[in-house]
Design a protein around this motif. Structure first.
Motif, PDB file in Angstrom:
ATOM      1  N   ARG A  53       0.805  -1.229   0.000  1.00  0.00           N
ATOM      2  CA  ARG A  53       0.000   0.000   0.000  1.00  0.00           C
ATOM      3  C   ARG A  53       0.836   1.277   0.000  1.00  0.00           C
ATOM      4  N   ARG A  54       2.129   1.151  -0.050  1.00  0.00           N
ATOM      5  CA  ARG A  54       2.995   2.327  -0.039  1.00  0.00           C
ATOM      6  C   ARG A  54       2.877   3.066  -1.364  1.00  0.00           C
ATOM      7  N   LEU A  55       2.650   4.364  -1.280  1.00  0.00           N
ATOM      8  CA  LEU A  55       2.613   5.230  -2.460  1.00  0.00           C
ATOM      9  C   LEU A  55       3.727   6.256  -2.289  1.00  0.00           C
ATOM     10  N   PRO A  56       4.869   6.016  -2.927  1.00  0.00           N
ATOM     11  CA  PRO A  56       6.039   6.875  -2.708  1.00  0.00           C
ATOM     12  C   PRO A  56       5.757   8.340  -3.007  1.00  0.00           C
ATOM     13  N   MET A  57       6.453   9.178  -2.259  1.00  0.00           N
ATOM     14  CA  MET A  57       6.378  10.617  -2.482  1.00  0.00           C
ATOM     15  C   MET A  57       7.786  11.148  -2.657  1.00  0.00           C
ATOM     16  N   VAL A  58       7.893  12.227  -3.387  1.00  0.00           N
ATOM     17  CA  VAL A  58       9.172  12.872  -3.650  1.00  0.00           C
ATOM     18  C   VAL A  58       9.358  14.001  -2.649  1.00  0.00           C
ATOM     19  N   ARG A  59      10.605  14.162  -2.193  1.00  0.00           N
ATOM     20  CA  ARG A  59      10.907  15.263  -1.274  1.00  0.00           C
ATOM     21  C   ARG A  59      11.231  16.510  -2.081  1.00  0.00           C
ATOM     22  N   TYR A  60      10.502  17.557  -1.775  1.00  0.00           N
ATOM     23  CA  TYR A  60      10.755  18.852  -2.374  1.00  0.00           C
ATOM     24  C   TYR A  60      11.365  19.760  -1.316  1.00  0.00           C
ATOM     25  N   LEU A  61      11.476  21.022  -1.606  1.00  0.00           N
ATOM     26  CA  LEU A  61      12.173  21.952  -0.728  1.00  0.00           C
ATOM     27  C   LEU A  61      11.641  21.927   0.701  1.00  0.00           C
ATOM     28  N   PHE A  62      10.334  21.831   0.861  1.00  0.00           N
ATOM     29  CA  PHE A  62       9.752  21.858   2.200  1.00  0.00           C
ATOM     30  C   PHE A  62       9.159  20.509   2.593  1.00  0.00           C
ATOM     31  N   GLY A  63       9.672  19.424   2.047  1.00  0.00           N
ATOM     32  CA  GLY A  63       9.204  18.090   2.402  1.00  0.00           C
ATOM     33  C   GLY A  63       8.373  17.471   1.297  1.00  0.00           C
ATOM     34  N   ALA A  64       7.683  16.399   1.654  1.00  0.00           N
ATOM     35  CA  ALA A  64       6.850  15.694   0.680  1.00  0.00           C
ATOM     36  C   ALA A  64       5.751  16.642   0.197  1.00  0.00           C
ATOM     37  N   PHE A  65       5.495  16.586  -1.094  1.00  0.00           N
ATOM     38  CA  PHE A  65       4.489  17.479  -1.646  1.00  0.00           C
ATOM     39  C   PHE A  65       3.824  16.824  -2.841  1.00  0.00           C
ATOM     40  N   GLU A  66       2.543  17.050  -2.947  1.00  0.00           N
ATOM     41  CA  GLU A  66       1.802  16.650  -4.133  1.00  0.00           C
ATOM     42  C   GLU A  66       0.627  17.615  -4.244  1.00  0.00           C
ATOM     43  N   PRO A  67       0.450  18.225  -5.404  1.00  0.00           N
ATOM     44  CA  PRO A  67      -0.669  19.162  -5.540  1.00  0.00           C
ATOM     45  C   PRO A  67      -2.006  18.444  -5.352  1.00  0.00           C
ATOM     46  N   LEU A  68      -2.886  19.067  -4.592  1.00  0.00           N
ATOM     47  CA  LEU A  68      -4.185  18.475  -4.290  1.00  0.00           C
ATOM     48  C   LEU A  68      -5.320  19.066  -5.120  1.00  0.00           C
TER      49      LEU A  68
END
Length: 165
Positions: free
Chosen positions: A39-54
């Motif tokens: 169930r893991r859905l990887p996230m990428v680390r950006y400047l201020f941490g994990a981010f994904e536009p909602l």
């Protein structure tokens, strides 16, 4: 929800603070059900941490009045916090969907566990908690945040051993 091993780690931290044994049961079930693998859905680390536009996903929910979005801050200025509120229609839709497709109850139940761990903390405080994890903090920018599965499994085993289980 996207990183079950990080959630299990937070559950262990909460157990150490509260002594609530059901938190250990939930953490153990995460690993028994192989959630970090399945169930893991990887996230990428950006400047201020994990981010994904909602915006896109929330726009669909907002258009159907399933959620409402409130912003806390100065109008036209800096927004301090976004509040995502489930409407009555949203709750009804969730109930209908889970009755038609019981496998979706995992998401409802997991959201309740995440909310329990988060408590009243806002997004920044929760992000700061993630940065306490060396794997998270040490991830290079634009790289996938690394799992903590092995470390958390060892931590769980140590706790269980200390309890004589």
């Amino acid at each position: 929800m996207r990183n079950p091993d990080y959630l299990a780690n937070e559950l262990l931290t909460e157990f150490e603070a509260s002594g609530e044994r059901d938190l250990l049961t939930i953490a153990q079930r995460i690993f028994d059900d192989r959630e970090p693998d399945l169930r893991r859905l990887p996230m990428v680390r950006y400047l201020f941490g994990a981010f994904e536009p909602l915006d896109n996903a929330l726009a669909i929910l907002r258009a159907a009045d399933l959620v409402r979005i409130k912003r806390d801050g100065i109008p036209g200025g800096k927004i301090r916090e976004h509040l995502y509120l489930l409407t009555v229609a949203g709750r009804d839709a969730l109930d209908r969907l889970t009755s038609m497709a019981p496998e979706l109850t995992w998401y409802r139940d997991r959201a309740a566990i995440v909310a329990r761990v988060a408590g009243t903390q806002g997004g920044k405080a929760l992000k700061d908690r993630q940065y306490l994890q060396a794997e998270y903090a040490g991830t290079e920018l634009s790289h996938v945040i690394q799992p903590v599965t092995d470390r958390v499994l060892a931590r769980l085993a140590t706790i269980m051993e200390g309890l004589g289980e």
